[in-house]
Design a protein around this motif. Structure first.
Motif, PDB file in Angstrom:
ATOM      1  N   UNK A 247       0.830  -1.205   0.000  1.00  0.00           N
ATOM      2  CA  UNK A 247       0.000   0.000   0.000  1.00  0.00           C
ATOM      3  C   UNK A 247       0.863   1.254   0.000  1.00  0.00           C
ATOM      4  N   UNK A 248       1.852   1.294   0.871  1.00  0.00           N
ATOM      5  CA  UNK A 248       2.731   2.477   0.926  1.00  0.00           C
ATOM      6  C   UNK A 248       3.559   2.578  -0.341  1.00  0.00           C
ATOM      7  N   UNK A 249       3.982   1.450  -0.906  1.00  0.00           N
ATOM      8  CA  UNK A 249       4.739   1.510  -2.156  1.00  0.00           C
ATOM      9  C   UNK A 249       3.887   2.078  -3.279  1.00  0.00           C
ATOM     10  N   UNK A 250       2.619   1.684  -3.345  1.00  0.00           N
ATOM     11  CA  UNK A 250       1.722   2.251  -4.363  1.00  0.00           C
ATOM     12  C   UNK A 250       1.644   3.762  -4.216  1.00  0.00           C
ATOM     13  N   UNK A 251       1.600   4.222  -2.993  1.00  0.00           N
ATOM     14  CA  UNK A 251       1.541   5.660  -2.721  1.00  0.00           C
ATOM     15  C   UNK A 251       2.849   6.338  -3.131  1.00  0.00           C
TER      16      UNK A 251
ATOM     17  N   UNK B  88      -0.731   1.985 -10.156  1.00  0.00           N
ATOM     18  CA  UNK B  88      -2.032   1.385 -10.456  1.00  0.00           C
ATOM     19  C   UNK B  88      -2.011  -0.126 -10.226  1.00  0.00           C
ATOM     20  N   UNK B  89      -0.938  -0.772 -10.654  1.00  0.00           N
ATOM     21  CA  UNK B  89      -0.831  -2.222 -10.482  1.00  0.00           C
ATOM     22  C   UNK B  89      -0.851  -2.602  -9.007  1.00  0.00           C
ATOM     23  N   UNK B  90      -0.018  -1.926  -8.210  1.00  0.00           N
ATOM     24  CA  UNK B  90       0.056  -2.267  -6.788  1.00  0.00           C
ATOM     25  C   UNK B  90      -1.216  -1.921  -6.042  1.00  0.00           C
ATOM     26  N   UNK B  91      -1.804  -0.760  -6.361  1.00  0.00           N
ATOM     27  CA  UNK B  91      -3.050  -0.376  -5.692  1.00  0.00           C
ATOM     28  C   UNK B  91      -4.146  -1.405  -5.963  1.00  0.00           C
ATOM     29  N   UNK B  92      -4.185  -1.928  -7.187  1.00  0.00           N
ATOM     30  CA  UNK B  92      -5.180  -2.941  -7.522  1.00  0.00           C
ATOM     31  C   UNK B  92      -4.944  -4.221  -6.723  1.00  0.00           C
ATOM     32  N   UNK B  93      -3.689  -4.581  -6.515  1.00  0.00           N
ATOM     33  CA  UNK B  93      -3.378  -5.752  -5.701  1.00  0.00           C
ATOM     34  C   UNK B  93      -3.839  -5.547  -4.262  1.00  0.00           C
ATOM     35  N   UNK B  94      -3.637  -4.349  -3.733  1.00  0.00           N
ATOM     36  CA  UNK B  94      -4.068  -4.050  -2.369  1.00  0.00           C
ATOM     37  C   UNK B  94      -5.589  -4.108  -2.277  1.00  0.00           C
ATOM     38  N   UNK B  95      -6.274  -3.592  -3.280  1.00  0.00           N
ATOM     39  CA  UNK B  95      -7.741  -3.608  -3.303  1.00  0.00           C
ATOM     40  C   UNK B  95      -8.298  -5.031  -3.310  1.00  0.00           C
ATOM     41  N   UNK B  96      -7.505  -5.982  -3.789  1.00  0.00           N
ATOM     42  CA  UNK B  96      -7.973  -7.363  -3.902  1.00  0.00           C
ATOM     43  C   UNK B  96      -8.081  -8.077  -2.555  1.00  0.00           C
ATOM     44  N   UNK B  97      -7.580  -7.466  -1.482  1.00  0.00           N
ATOM     45  CA  UNK B  97      -7.726  -8.054  -0.160  1.00  0.00           C
ATOM     46  C   UNK B  97      -6.409  -8.521   0.429  1.00  0.00           C
TER      47      UNK B  97
END
Length: 460
Positions: free
Chosen positions: A217-221, A233-242
């Protein structure tokens, strides 16, 4: 892992040191766990790690950081004299709150994390927890450097020489500031280690620890700030997946669930300061003169999240003009002490939406759909956008509605949008006539003590 709590005496010792700050290597770790601490096994390494986690919930990081950065933006105002310069964006190099909190706080976190990495790394053990402890400490070190970079560095320009003074080991001598690129490289390297070897995120548990999900999450930021929009976008989507999930009730998230909520990815376990005045986030927001700005209150008028507005004793009788911050109106376990939300899952939705909208080849409908998914979860109807410009404006507004008056995210978004040419500074906030004031000055005490090895930011 058991967290070791300290008394108010330790915090007062830290604040005394911070008031006399000359350069960041002289910051002593909390609990006096540092060079003199003997680490002979994993339990003693765990104890040292608890000292690093303490920095996430002390006065500087858990309270003052959020207040002063919020004042710099658009969502919060203060009646306190100390807040005027932040509200007016006229902070000076001698401002005590920069020295005591905004600069010293993240470096305190970095310093304690470095002792954990150094001493745990020297252990001659095969216990897999050794690698995990180091990964958690590297996450905390990355978080500290990222806070310094976005407050005091030209984070929007990877070619800038005005990055941070990197501290990647304990007891380093004072050194010139590294470039922005080098600053990002260290932060991302530490986060990659935490993603690889950190602990798993566990639903139903307290969210006060570095996990693989928190590192993602912090890396996406970080990538969003670095303008690596595809990576963000890729990492944020992974975080959104749970496995984290959006809370079903926005008010209960803050007033009941707090750091136990499965929407929370990283928080302080409890606000640590305890003294006779009941110092804590609840105290500062409800009794100490910090209020939601009239602009922010108006923005919330037709939003379901307006339930965060609650009365306090300084609010006018007219209920439409209440200014209290209900996110911190109820302390943990009935106390005045509350948590800081370093990252909630909702922010991953907003990072994805912005990164997808900004990246080359980004699918605007995908960005809009994720934005609306968050809105629907918050009891709102979806919005529409005719083009990228309109969509980005909607995303920034949504971040204010969602994250406003928590951790100053509206200020950092404002800086990024200004630097991306999306908004004109003086139009959105008249006090931003000087674009050079989009980052804070390095404390003059630190510059003088370094014999001016540390370079001041342009314009100060």
């Amino acid at each position: 892992m058991k967290i070791v709590y300290t008394s108010c005496t330790c915090l007062l010792l830290f604040l005394t040191q911070a008031c006399e700050l000359t350069e960041v290597t002289k910051l002593a770790p909390h609990h006096k766990l540092g060079e003199e601490t003997v680490v002979t096994d994993i339990p003693s390494a765990e104890k040292l790690l608890s000292g690093a986690y303490y920095s996430l919930k002390d006065e500087a990081m858990a309270n003052q950081m959020g207040i002063y950065t919020s004042l710099m933006g658009l969502n919060v105002v203060s009646t306190a004299v100390s807040g005027i310069a932040y509200t007016n964006n006229t902070v000076q190099t001698t401002d005590a709150n920069i020295n005591n909190y905004l600069y010293a706080g993240p470096y305190q976190l970095i310093q304690t994390a470095n002792w954990v990495i150094d001493k745990t790394g020297a252990l001659k053990v095969n216990d897999p927890r050794k690698i995990q402890i180091i990964a958690e400490a590297r996450f905390l070190r990355a978080l500290g450097h990222f806070y310094i970079l976005r407050l005091f560095g030209e984070f929007w320009d990877v070619n800038s020489k005005f990055g941070v003074e990197i501290k990647d080991a304990p007891k380093l001598p004072v050194a010139p500031r590294s470039s922005v690129k080098a600053s990002y490289d260290l932060i991302l390297s530490d986060l990659d280690e935490a993603i690889l070897n950190g602990k798993d995120y566990v639903k139903g548990s307290k969210k006060g620890y570095a996990t693989k999900l928190a590192a993602k999450a912090i890396k996406a930021k970080v990538l969003l700030y670095k303008k690596d929009y595809s990576g963000a976008a890729i990492l944020a989507k992974e975080v959104m997946a749970g496995p984290a999930e959006l809370a079903g009730n926005f008010v209960d998230l803050f007033q009941k669930q707090k750091h136990m909520s499965d929407e929370v990815i990283l928080s302080a376990l409890v606000f640590a300061t305890e003294n006779s005045s009941g110092t804590g986030k609840n105290f500062y927001w409800i009794n100490a003169g910090n209020f939601l700005s009239p602009r922010y209150t108006a923005l919330l008028t037709n939003d379901a999240r307006k339930a965060i507005i609650v009365r306090n004793f300084r609010d006018p009788a007219d209920p439409s003009k209440w200014r209290g911050n209900g996110k911190f109106s109820v302390g943990v376990d009935g106390t005045n002490y509350d948590t800081e939300y370093y990252f909630r899952l909702a922010e991953a939705y907003l990072i994805y939406a912005e990164a997808e909208a900004r990246r080359d080849g980004g699918v605007l409908t995908d960005a809009l759909n994720v934005l609306n998914a968050l809105r629907v979860k918050r009891g709102m109807t979806g919005v529409t956008a005719q083009d990228k410009t309109q969509l980005l404006a909607l995303i920034r507004t949504e971040k204010e509605l969602e994250l406003g008056a928590e951790s100053g995210e509206d200020w950092f978004d404002l800086v990024r949008y200004i630097k991306n040419g999306d908004v004109q500074p003086a139009v959105v906030k008249p006090s931003l006539q000087d674009a050079g004031k989009l980052i804070l000055p390095i404390p003059q005490l630190s510059i003088d003590a370094s014999n001016h090895i540390i370079a001041q930011n342009p314009g100060y």
